[in-house]
Design a protein around this motif. Structure first.
Motif, PDB file in Angstrom:
ATOM      1  N   GLY A  91     -11.202  67.589  73.592  1.00  0.00           N
ATOM      2  CA  GLY A  91     -10.368  66.843  74.266  1.00  0.00           C
ATOM      3  C   GLY A  91     -10.506  67.298  75.780  1.00  0.00           C
ATOM      4  O   GLY A  91     -10.429  66.593  76.834  1.00  0.00           O
ATOM      5  N   VAL A  92     -10.252  68.592  76.030  1.00  0.00           N
ATOM      6  CA  VAL A  92     -10.435  68.914  77.580  1.00  0.00           C
ATOM      7  C   VAL A  92     -11.636  68.876  77.720  1.00  0.00           C
ATOM      8  O   VAL A  92     -11.930  68.142  79.180  1.00  0.00           O
ATOM      9  N   GLY A 123      -5.696  65.041  57.785  1.00  0.00           N
ATOM     10  CA  GLY A 123      -6.560  65.974  58.667  1.00  0.00           C
ATOM     11  C   GLY A 123      -7.399  65.191  60.056  1.00  0.00           C
ATOM     12  O   GLY A 123      -7.112  65.587  61.169  1.00  0.00           O
ATOM     13  N   LEU A 124      -7.575  64.006  59.638  1.00  0.00           N
ATOM     14  CA  LEU A 124      -8.197  63.168  60.769  1.00  0.00           C
ATOM     15  C   LEU A 124      -7.085  62.836  61.680  1.00  0.00           C
ATOM     16  O   LEU A 124      -7.177  62.536  63.074  1.00  0.00           O
ATOM     17  N   PHE A 125      -5.789  62.602  60.952  1.00  0.00           N
ATOM     18  CA  PHE A 125      -4.861  62.114  61.837  1.00  0.00           C
ATOM     19  C   PHE A 125      -4.802  63.224  62.932  1.00  0.00           C
ATOM     20  O   PHE A 125      -4.014  62.845  63.969  1.00  0.00           O
ATOM     21  N   VAL A 126      -4.397  64.405  62.388  1.00  0.00           N
ATOM     22  CA  VAL A 126      -4.318  65.509  63.395  1.00  0.00           C
ATOM     23  C   VAL A 126      -5.425  65.802  64.362  1.00  0.00           C
ATOM     24  O   VAL A 126      -4.930  65.909  65.631  1.00  0.00           O
ATOM     25  N   LEU A 127      -6.599  65.734  63.941  1.00  0.00           N
ATOM     26  CA  LEU A 127      -7.549  65.620  64.895  1.00  0.00           C
ATOM     27  C   LEU A 127      -7.492  64.637  65.851  1.00  0.00           C
ATOM     28  O   LEU A 127      -7.661  64.963  67.036  1.00  0.00           O
ATOM     29  N   GLN A 185      -6.938  62.761  71.326  1.00  0.00           N
ATOM     30  CA  GLN A 185      -6.502  62.025  72.342  1.00  0.00           C
ATOM     31  C   GLN A 185      -5.319  62.370  73.333  1.00  0.00           C
ATOM     32  O   GLN A 185      -5.380  62.167  74.416  1.00  0.00           O
ATOM     33  N   GLY A 186      -4.475  63.133  72.571  1.00  0.00           N
ATOM     34  CA  GLY A 186      -3.398  63.511  73.363  1.00  0.00           C
ATOM     35  C   GLY A 186      -3.883  64.650  74.469  1.00  0.00           C
ATOM     36  O   GLY A 186      -3.300  64.706  75.626  1.00  0.00           O
ATOM     37  N   THR A 187      -4.756  65.574  74.051  1.00  0.00           N
ATOM     38  CA  THR A 187      -5.142  66.606  74.969  1.00  0.00           C
ATOM     39  C   THR A 187      -5.928  65.861  76.217  1.00  0.00           C
ATOM     40  O   THR A 187      -5.954  66.143  77.485  1.00  0.00           O
ATOM     41  N   ALA A 200      -5.859  64.501  81.756  1.00  0.00           N
ATOM     42  CA  ALA A 200      -6.111  63.190  82.714  1.00  0.00           C
ATOM     43  C   ALA A 200      -5.028  62.952  83.555  1.00  0.00           C
ATOM     44  O   ALA A 200      -5.002  63.075  84.757  1.00  0.00           O
ATOM     45  N   LEU A 201      -3.673  63.153  83.135  1.00  0.00           N
ATOM     46  CA  LEU A 201      -2.478  63.131  83.696  1.00  0.00           C
ATOM     47  C   LEU A 201      -2.253  64.278  84.657  1.00  0.00           C
ATOM     48  O   LEU A 201      -1.718  64.081  85.837  1.00  0.00           O
TER      49      LEU A 201
END
Lengths: 288, 275
Positions: free
Chosen positions: B17-18, B110-114, B119-121, B126-127
Motif C-alpha cells: 500500500g505504501v 483473508g482477502l478482505f483483510v488484505l 486500500q486503507g494504507t 495519499a492523504l
C-alpha cells in the motif's frame, strides 16, 4: 586428503548433474523455453515473410532474448520476463526440499558427508539451471542463421546505422565493442551470461530452501520471485533512477537502458557468497 | 491467534500500500479527487488511461503484486488440509461441502483483510501527502475496483488450490501465474492496432484481464459514465466485467466442489514424492 575431498565433490556433483538433467522439472522447463523460442521463431517467419534480406534486422535482434524485439513486438518477450522469476527455480530448485522431505538426505549424508552433500547440490543446481537456460537460446541463433541468413545488419527500431541515436544506443550495450566487432560473438557471450545468471538464481533457490523445512514447494519460489521483481520495480519504489537495476537490462541482448553495473556486480557477489554461506550453515546443522 | 493467522496479509498489504501510494498517486496540482486516485490504482497514469505497450503492462504487474503474493499464501489454504491434516480434518468433518464453503469463507476473510489494509494504507499515505477530494462517485468507483480485484484474486487463489491437489503447490501456482502473465502479454499485441480495428475489440473482449482496467470501461449502467474515461467503451462495460468475473469465480467454485467431493486424501506427498 583435501585433494581427495575435492575429487569426491566433483564426482558427486557430476552424478547429481546427470540425475537432475533427467528429472521432469528440468525437462519441462527446457520444453517451455523451447516452446517460447519456437513460437517467437514462427511469429518472425510470418512477420518477415517476403522481406528483402538486406532490409531485415540482424537475426540475433529477432531472438526472444533481444531487447530490440521488445520495442517492436513485446508479447512473447514479456511472457518470458514475467515467467522467468518462477521458471528459473524449476529445473533444480526443489532438489533439496524433495530429498529432505523424504529423509533421503540422511542416507546420502552418512555416505558422503554433510558438506559434500550440500555443496554438490548447490553446484549441480547452478550447472543444470545454466544449461537448461542456455541451450534453447543458442539453438535459436543457429535456427535464425539457417532460416534468415547471416547477412542482414538492420535494427528493429528502424534507426539507420549512421544515425547518432543508433550509435548512442549501441554504445550503451554491455560489451558494445564486442558487438561492433562481432554481433554473433556478442550474442553468444550475452547468452552465456544469461545462463550464468540463471544458474546463480537456481542455486540461490536451493540455498534458501536449505535454511528451513520446506512443507510446500510453492515457498521455494518466493525468494527469487521477490528479489527479481524488486529489481524491476526499484524505480517505482525509490523514484526515478538515473541508471536501471532491473535484472533484464543486464542479461538480455541489445539493452540500451543506462545500467548500474556496480549494483549488478555487487548483487552477483552477494548472491553467490550468501548462497554458499547458507549452504555452509545448513551443512553444519544437525540432521536429527 | 487470529491476528497471527492474518498477520502476513497485513504486512503484505501495508508494505504494498505504501509503495503503491508513493509510486502511483502523484498529482501535479497537489490535489486529487477520489475517483482519479482509484483510476491510478487501476492502471491510469495521471490523466492518461493505461496503454497497451510493454511498459504499461509492467506497471500493471506492479499493481497486481500484492494479489500475486496473496495467491502464494491463499493458494495452499485448502490444499494444506488435504495433505497435512487430512485424516484429522475429514474424520471430523464428513460433510465436505460444508467444509469447503467454510474454507472458502476463510479465504474471503483473508482477502478482505488484505484489501482493507491495502486500500486503507494507500489512501492514508495519499492523504498525508496530498489533498484528497472526497466524492460519492469516487467511493462507488473504489467499491467497484475492490470488488473486481477481490473476485479475480479469489478465483485465481482457488484455482491454485485445486491445481495443487493434482500437481502440487509449485506447479499449481506456476500454471495460474502463467495464465495471468499470458493474458497481460496478449494485451501487448494490441499496441500496434488502431482503436477502430475489430481485432483490438476482439482481443479486449476475450482477454479477461482487460476487465480489471477501469479506465477502459463504460460505466453507464452503474451511474459512473461521467468519471470513467471509457477508452474502449464500445467493447468493455463495467457491469459486464463484474458479471464475467463473478461467473468465472462461480465456475471455479463449482469445479472445486466436484474436485473436493471426489478427491481422496492425498496418500503420496505431491510436494516431496514420499508417502
Amino acid at each position: 586428503m583435501k585433494k581427495r575431498g575435492s575429487y569426491m565433490l566433483l564426482r558427486i556433483t557430476r552424478s547429481q548433474i546427470v540425475f537432475l538433467m533427467r528429472q521432469k522439472e528440468a525437462v519441462l522447463t527446457f520444453c517451455v523455453l523451447m516452446l517460447l523460442v519456437l513460437a517467437n521463431f514462427l511469429d518472425n517467419c510470418q512477420e518477415f515473410r517476403g522481406y528483402d534480406i538486406m532490409a531485415l534486422a540482424h537475426t540475433t535482434k529477432m531472438g526472444l532474448l533481444s531487447w530490440n524485439l521488445v520495442g517492436y513486438k513485446a508479447d512473447l518477450s514479456m511472457m518470458l520476463i514475467q515467467l522467468y522469476p518462477l521458471l528459473v527455480v524449476c529445473p533444480a530448485g526443489f532438489v533439496l526440499a524433495k530429498e529432505r522431505g523424504t529423509q533421503e538426505h540422511v542416507l546420502m549424508i552418512t555416505r558422503m558427508g554433510s558438506g559434500t552433500y550440500y555443496f554438490s547440490k548447490l553446484l549441480s543446481a547452478f550447472v543444470v539451471t545454466a544449461v537448461v537456460f542456455v541451450i534453447p537460446f543458442l539453438a535459436e541463433m543457429v535456427l535464425y542463421v539457417i532460416t534468415f541468413s547471416a547477412k542482414p545488419m538492420g535494427d528493429l527500431s528502424n534507426w539507420s546505422a549512421y544515425d547518432s541515436g543508433y550509435i548512442d544506443m549501441v554504445r550503451s550495450y554491455m560489451f558494445s565493442d564486442l558487438f561492433i566487432r562481432s554481433p554473433y560473438g556478442y550474442a553468444v557471450v550475452k547468452v552465456l551470461l544469461f545462463g550464468f545468471f540463471s544458474g546463480l538464481m537456481g542455486a540461490f533457490g536451493v540455498a534458501v530452501s536449505a535454511l528451513y523445512r520446506v512443507k510446500f514447494r510453492i515457498t521455494v519460489f518466493l525468494p527469487t520471485f521477490i528479489l527479481l521483481n524488486l529489481s524491476v520495480y526499484a524505480k517505482v519504489i525509490w523514484g526515478e533512477m538515473e541508471k536501471s537495476v532491473a535484472w533484464y537490462n543486464f542479461v538480455m541482448l541489445h539493452e540500451e537502458a543506462a545500467k548500474n553495473m556496480s549494483v549488478f556486480l555487487v548483487f552477483l557477489v552477494v548472491i553467490a557468497v550468501g548462497s554458499m554461506g547458507a549452504i555452509g550453515w545448513a551443512s553444519r546443522r544437525d540432521c536429527l | 491467534m487470529k491476528g497471527g493467522k492474518y498477520g502476513g496479509y497485513v504486512v503484505i498489504a501495508v508494505v504494498c500500500g505504501v509503495l503503491l501510494s508513493f509510486s502511483r498517486i502523484n498529482p501535479y496540482t497537489g490535489q486529487i479527487s477520489l475517483q482519479e486516485l482509484v483510476l491510478q490504482l487501476s492502471g491510469s497514469q495521471g490523466e492518461f488511461t493505461m496503454g497497451l505497450y510493454y511498459g504499461a503492462m509492467v506497471d500493471f504487474g506492479f499493481l497486481m503484486l500484492p494479489f500475486f503474493l496473496y495467491q502464494f499464501y491463499g493458494g495452499i489454504q485448502l490444499y494444506r488440509q488435504f495433505c497435512v491434516a487430512s485424516v484429522y480434518v475429514f474424520s471430523r468433518t464428513t460433510n465436505r461441502i460444508k467444509w469447503y464453503f467454510t474454507e472458502l469463507w476463510g479465504l474471503c476473510k483473508g482477502l478482505f483483510v488484505l484489501q482493507v489494509f491495502l486500500q486503507g494504507t494507500t489512501i492514508l499515505v495519499a492523504l498525508l501527502r496530498w489533498e484528497v477530494v472526497w466524492t460519492g462517485d469516487g467511493w462507488l468507483l473504489l467499491g467497484v475496483h475492490v470488488l473486481l480485484f477481490t473476485l479475480w484474486t479469489l478465483t485465481m487463489a482457488l484455482g491454485v488450490n485445486l491445481l495443487a491437489l493434482i500437481w502440487g503447490s509449485s506447479t499449481g501456482f506456476l500454471v495460474v501465474f502463467a495464465i495471468q502473465a499470458g493474458m497481460l502479454a496478449a494485451l501487448c499485441t494490441g499496441s500496434k492496432l488502431e482503436l477502430a480495428d475489430p481485432a483490438l475489440a476482439r482481443l479486449l473482449f476475450l482477454d479477461p484481464i482487460s476487465r480489471l482496467v477501469l479506465g477502459w470501461q463504460n460505466g453507464e449502467t452503474i451511474g459512473l459514465e461521467e468519471v470513467l474515461p471509457a477508452k474502449y467503451s464500445h467493447v468493455l462495460a463495467l457491469s459486464d466485467s463484474l458479471l464475467l468475473i463473478a461467473l468465472m469465480m462461480a465456475a471455479v467454485v463449482a469445479v472445486g466442489l466436484v474436485v473436493i467431493e471426489k478427491k481422496d486424501i492425498l496418500v503420496s506427498n505431491l510436494e516431496t514424492g514420499g508417502a
